[in-house]
Design a protein around this motif. Sequence first.
Motif, mmCIF file in Angstrom:
data_model
loop_
_atom_site.group_PDB
_atom_site.id
_atom_site.type_symbol
_atom_site.label_atom_id
_atom_site.label_comp_id
_atom_site.label_asym_id
_atom_site.label_seq_id
_atom_site.Cartn_x
_atom_site.Cartn_y
_atom_site.Cartn_z
ATOM 1 N N VAL A 1 0.851 -1.200 0.000
ATOM 2 C CA VAL A 1 0.000 0.000 0.000
ATOM 3 C C VAL A 1 0.880 1.242 0.000
ATOM 4 C CG1 VAL A 1 -1.801 1.295 1.201
ATOM 5 C CG2 VAL A 1 -1.802 -1.205 1.298
ATOM 6 N N TYR A 2 0.604 2.151 -0.917
ATOM 7 C CA TYR A 2 1.276 3.454 -0.910
ATOM 8 C C TYR A 2 0.261 4.522 -0.537
ATOM 9 C CZ TYR A 2 3.411 7.813 -2.428
ATOM 10 O OH TYR A 2 3.878 9.108 -2.463
ATOM 11 N N PHE A 3 0.530 5.218 0.569
ATOM 12 C CA PHE A 3 -0.326 6.302 1.040
ATOM 13 C C PHE A 3 0.296 7.654 0.669
ATOM 14 C CE2 PHE A 3 -1.327 2.948 4.217
ATOM 15 C CZ PHE A 3 -2.714 2.952 4.139
ATOM 16 N N ASP A 4 -0.478 8.486 -0.003
ATOM 17 C CA ASP A 4 -0.056 9.852 -0.317
ATOM 18 C C ASP A 4 -1.189 10.794 0.100
ATOM 19 O OD1 ASP A 4 1.345 12.038 -1.289
ATOM 20 O OD2 ASP A 4 0.640 11.768 -3.347
ATOM 21 N N THR B 1 -0.007 1.385 10.912
ATOM 22 C CA THR B 1 0.586 0.425 11.851
ATOM 23 C C THR B 1 -0.177 -0.890 11.846
ATOM 24 O OG1 THR B 1 1.434 2.196 13.254
ATOM 25 C CG2 THR B 1 1.167 0.023 14.264
ATOM 26 N N GLU B 2 -1.497 -0.817 11.838
ATOM 27 C CA GLU B 2 -2.308 -2.031 11.862
ATOM 28 C C GLU B 2 -2.105 -2.870 10.602
ATOM 29 O OE1 GLU B 2 -6.186 -0.430 12.432
ATOM 30 O OE2 GLU B 2 -5.994 -0.324 14.632
ATOM 31 N N LEU B 3 -1.948 -2.221 9.461
ATOM 32 C CA LEU B 3 -1.688 -2.961 8.237
ATOM 33 C C LEU B 3 -0.361 -3.711 8.333
ATOM 34 C CD1 LEU B 3 -2.823 -0.372 5.544
ATOM 35 C CD2 LEU B 3 -3.846 -2.621 5.942
ATOM 36 N N GLY B 4 0.638 -3.066 8.916
ATOM 37 C CA GLY B 4 1.921 -3.716 9.099
ATOM 38 C C GLY B 4 1.822 -4.943 9.980
ATOM 39 N N GLU B 5 0.973 -4.877 10.985
ATOM 40 C CA GLU B 5 0.780 -6.017 11.880
ATOM 41 C C GLU B 5 0.127 -7.194 11.157
ATOM 42 O OE1 GLU B 5 -1.499 -4.215 14.953
ATOM 43 O OE2 GLU B 5 0.251 -3.302 15.950
ATOM 44 N N ARG B 6 -0.549 -6.912 10.030
ATOM 45 C CA ARG B 6 -1.173 -7.966 9.214
ATOM 46 C C ARG B 6 -0.234 -8.458 8.126
ATOM 47 N NH1 ARG B 6 -6.307 -4.660 8.243
ATOM 48 N NH2 ARG B 6 -5.948 -5.091 6.028
ATOM 49 N N VAL C 1 7.940 7.288 4.681
ATOM 50 C CA VAL C 1 7.850 6.370 5.817
ATOM 51 C C VAL C 1 7.579 4.961 5.294
ATOM 52 C CG1 VAL C 1 6.678 5.870 7.993
ATOM 53 C CG2 VAL C 1 6.873 8.249 7.197
ATOM 54 N N ARG C 2 8.261 3.975 5.878
ATOM 55 C CA ARG C 2 8.035 2.576 5.503
ATOM 56 C C ARG C 2 7.922 1.706 6.746
ATOM 57 N NH1 ARG C 2 13.209 1.665 2.047
ATOM 58 N NH2 ARG C 2 13.903 3.330 3.416
ATOM 59 N N ASN C 3 7.115 0.658 6.645
ATOM 60 C CA ASN C 3 7.005 -0.289 7.760
ATOM 61 C C ASN C 3 7.791 -1.569 7.486
ATOM 62 O OD1 ASN C 3 5.445 -1.650 5.905
ATOM 63 N ND2 ASN C 3 3.582 -1.721 7.149
ATOM 64 N N TYR C 4 8.669 -1.510 6.492
ATOM 65 C CA TYR C 4 9.512 -2.667 6.160
ATOM 66 C C TYR C 4 10.964 -2.218 6.109
ATOM 67 C CZ TYR C 4 8.604 -0.541 1.567
ATOM 68 O OH TYR C 4 8.458 0.334 0.534
ATOM 69 N N GLU C 5 11.854 -3.160 6.125
ATOM 70 C CA GLU C 5 13.278 -2.843 6.192
ATOM 71 C C GLU C 5 13.750 -2.149 4.923
ATOM 72 O OE1 GLU C 5 15.447 -3.168 8.640
ATOM 73 O OE2 GLU C 5 13.911 -3.956 9.985
ATOM 74 N N PRO C 6 14.584 -1.122 5.064
ATOM 75 C CA PRO C 6 15.142 -0.440 3.881
ATOM 76 C C PRO C 6 15.966 -1.410 3.043
ATOM 77 C CG PRO C 6 15.473 0.872 5.865
ATOM 78 C CD PRO C 6 14.989 -0.474 6.318
ATOM 79 N N LEU D 1 4.036 10.607 14.922
ATOM 80 C CA LEU D 1 3.039 9.588 14.605
ATOM 81 C C LEU D 1 3.664 8.323 14.031
ATOM 82 C CD1 LEU D 1 0.215 11.784 12.988
ATOM 83 C CD2 LEU D 1 0.145 10.644 15.215
ATOM 84 N N TYR D 2 4.776 8.468 13.316
ATOM 85 C CA TYR D 2 5.396 7.327 12.643
ATOM 86 C C TYR D 2 6.763 6.982 13.239
ATOM 87 C CZ TYR D 2 1.685 8.003 9.264
ATOM 88 O OH TYR D 2 0.439 8.130 8.668
ATOM 89 N N SER D 3 6.959 7.331 14.502
ATOM 90 C CA SER D 3 8.273 7.153 15.131
ATOM 91 C C SER D 3 8.720 5.695 15.212
ATOM 92 C CB SER D 3 8.257 7.767 16.536
ATOM 93 O OG SER D 3 7.262 7.144 17.347
ATOM 94 N N GLU D 4 7.783 4.758 15.147
ATOM 95 C CA GLU D 4 8.136 3.342 15.234
ATOM 96 C C GLU D 4 8.535 2.747 13.884
ATOM 97 O OE1 GLU D 4 4.908 1.271 17.004
ATOM 98 O OE2 GLU D 4 5.029 2.341 18.917
ATOM 99 N N HIS D 5 8.477 3.557 12.842
ATOM 100 C CA HIS D 5 8.748 3.059 11.495
ATOM 101 C C HIS D 5 10.007 3.706 10.915
ATOM 102 C CE1 HIS D 5 4.816 1.167 11.661
ATOM 103 N NE2 HIS D 5 4.274 2.329 11.993
#
Length: 281
Positions: free
Chosen positions: A188-191, A224-229, A276-281, A246-250
């Motif tokens: 998912v790309y959010f803009d 965050t919830e999408l990342g948990e899925r 911002v990404r919820n996966y490893e660079p 808001l995105y400090s954990e990512h």
Amino acid sequence: MTQPLIQPSALNREPVSPILKWAGGKTRLMPELLARLPESWDAYYEPFVGGGALFFRMGPDQARISDLNYELVNVYTVTRDRVNALIAALKGLEYNRDTYYGMRALDPETLDPVARAARMIYLNRTCFNGLYRVNRRGQFNVPMGRYRDPVICQTDRLLKASVRLQQTDILHAGYADAVADATEGDFVYFDPPYQPLTSTANFTSYTAGAFDEDDQAVLAKTFTELGERGVRCMLSNSDTPLIRDLYSEHHIDRVMAPRAISRKATGRAAVAEVIVRNYEP
């Protein structure tokens, strides 16, 4: 939405240009975005599609694009399903003051889908700076631009966009509904509408509503919830303390992005944004 993993080779396809100018469009930020895509993914989602620069560049085999702006959604739907009729409608329009303000005054809800899409594209090509803005009643209120000879019907671009949209699910929906069925392996790309840098720099009037700090917080929770899925997510936004918090954990990268739309040319200098990404660079 399931399919075999899309490999990075999909990005070797011929680039397709966006068919609309759009404030916050990502064409100039494209190298930064492409460099940060995940290695592979299943279905692709873009719930704040806007001008769709990343979608058109990637050309995913299976995708869902969506937006709350119905005029935008209708343009993409008509381009996918009735592109020849759309081209014919656009070729009949002229660039002059009477035509512009006559088109602007039309109530889009009284038009058939093709005429409605042609109106949207015409106004986008001929209004001041390509800006899309509506008042509280949802009425388009941007004045006519000053162009020597604007190209209203970009036939080749529309035909290529139509091909790219053929396997795409197009929704008029909020982002939460649009990504509700995203599952592990999807991307998912959010803009979203950006957090304003100043009190006067608010460019969120693309629909009759707004996108405030509370909305930014709800979006971050969804991210965050999408990342948990197991859904891979990437997001663009302003580089502000609120967004960083808001995105400090990512994973947050700071990038410089040129501004394509501003009332004054001096206001189009590069500004800092975050990816911002919820996966490893």
